[in-house]
Design an enzyme around this catalytic site. Sequence first.
Site, PDB file in Angstrom:
ATOM      1  N   LYS A  44       0.229  13.329  -0.479  1.00 44.35           N
ATOM      2  CA  LYS A  44       0.080  12.354   0.608  1.00 44.35           C
ATOM      3  C   LYS A  44       0.417  10.953   0.093  1.00 44.35           C
ATOM      4  O   LYS A  44       0.028  10.580  -1.013  1.00 44.35           O
ATOM      5  CB  LYS A  44      -1.375  12.371   1.113  1.00 44.35           C
ATOM      6  N   CYS A 128       6.246   3.971   6.718  1.00 44.23           N
ATOM      7  CA  CYS A 128       5.026   4.323   7.464  1.00 44.23           C
ATOM      8  C   CYS A 128       4.953   3.489   8.737  1.00 44.23           C
ATOM      9  O   CYS A 128       4.925   2.265   8.671  1.00 44.23           O
ATOM     10  CB  CYS A 128       3.757   4.102   6.650  1.00 44.23           C
ATOM     11  N   LYS A 162      11.760   7.271   0.899  1.00 44.28           N
ATOM     12  CA  LYS A 162      11.616   7.936   2.200  1.00 44.28           C
ATOM     13  C   LYS A 162      11.953   6.903   3.261  1.00 44.28           C
ATOM     14  O   LYS A 162      11.272   5.875   3.389  1.00 44.28           O
ATOM     15  CB  LYS A 162      10.171   8.431   2.364  1.00 44.28           C
ATOM     16  N   GLY A 247      12.530  16.661   9.009  1.00 40.68           N
ATOM     17  CA  GLY A 247      12.504  16.356  10.432  1.00 40.68           C
ATOM     18  C   GLY A 247      12.911  17.539  11.291  1.00 40.68           C
ATOM     19  O   GLY A 247      14.044  18.011  11.209  1.00 40.68           O
ATOM     20  N   GLY A 269       7.167  19.334   8.078  1.00 46.64           N
ATOM     21  CA  GLY A 269       5.987  18.552   8.442  1.00 46.64           C
ATOM     22  C   GLY A 269       5.199  19.194   9.567  1.00 46.64           C
ATOM     23  O   GLY A 269       4.292  20.003   9.334  1.00 46.64           O
TER      24      GLY A 269
HETATM   25  O1  RRO Z   1      -0.402   8.098   7.535  1.00 48.32           O
HETATM   26  C1  RRO Z   1       0.383   7.927   8.496  1.00 48.32           C
HETATM   27  O2  RRO Z   1       0.024   7.460   9.584  1.00 48.32           O
HETATM   28  C2  RRO Z   1       1.812   8.229   8.379  1.00 48.32           C
HETATM   29  C3  RRO Z   1       2.605   7.824   7.320  1.00 48.32           C
HETATM   30 BR1  RRO Z   1       1.939   6.972   5.809  1.00 48.32          BR
HETATM   31  C4  RRO Z   1       4.005   8.068   7.363  1.00 48.32           C
HETATM   32  O3  RRO Z   1       4.772   7.714   6.460  1.00 48.32           O
HETATM   33  N1  RRO Z   1       4.494   8.701   8.454  1.00 48.32           N
HETATM   34  C5  RRO Z   1       3.729   9.101   9.465  1.00 48.32           C
HETATM   35  O4  RRO Z   1       4.235   9.677  10.445  1.00 48.32           O
HETATM   36  N2  RRO Z   1       2.373   8.862   9.429  1.00 48.32           N
END
Ligand code: RRO
Length: 309
Positions: A44, A128, A162, A247, A269
Amino acid sequence: PELATTFLEQPLDNPLMNAAGVWCTLAAQLDALVESSAGAAVTKSCTLSRRDGNPEPRYRALPLGSINSMGLPNEGHVYYLDYAACHDYERKPLFVSVSGLSLDDNLTIVAALREAVLPAFLELNLSCPNVEGKPQPGYDFEAMDQFLAEVATAYRRPFGVKLPPYFDFVHFDNAAEILNRYDNLAFITCINSIGNGLVIDTESESTVIRPKDGFGGLGGDYVLPTALANVNAFHRRCPGKTIIGCGGVSTGEHVFQHLLAGATLVQVGTALHEEGPSIFDRLQKELRELMAKKGYTRIEDFRGRLKTL
Ligand code: RRO
């Protein structure tokens, strides 16, 4: 057909792994990925210190994918560096995703990872979408260049980024031109969730997740064509770099399409979130069946060989 492959000269049983954020926040989840048939795993995205993340509900599965606004809940970088220090790298590669809330935080985490002298791969999350008041560095090319200049110099070893999805050729061109300036930027993961979608429930006339008035990152079927476009756009523009696709992957055919577009590894994911780590068995079976039907015996027979009209 044979699914074995290599990533930056490291051998993998197969090109599949989790997408950062899914099934990888706690050691027990990461252990399940290591035990699974995934070819690699990623932790994570971590920040300097532990975070609870956004208020729940903050993830919703949908008929065509998912929406999330997790807000970077994680155990803090020391937890993931400790996990990486105990990982058996003979078994499969481990990636450590880093998403510090500032450039300074990223530099601190990256220095700690460097000093740990582990064979882990650094995936720097520039995308993010869910922390209020923290815009995605991947959408601010000046900030992205500054992050990369400092991280590339501080880390020195090969690393990757990323990226968020881009939707215009000008943005593909500008982003690729910046990434190509950094020789030790070895891999590019396309894409993070499509940020700040809004899902509405008609019956209740309400949003479906609590944070940010319901706005959140989209994954799953919604994003597959955007993911394939970004994989192929960076595959074409960054010939010296390795692309990781992410994706919209829920079948072996989707894995095949990411590989055809130029990906070397493929992350899962939303579908992993819904199905659990046994999904890696199914995806490999489906990919092998499709390859056999087409007469391919190994991934390099077709990887990156997308035809155009
Ligand atoms: O933790 C999140 O809300 C999150 C992250 Br860090 C990310 O890179 N991509 C996402 O869809 N959620």
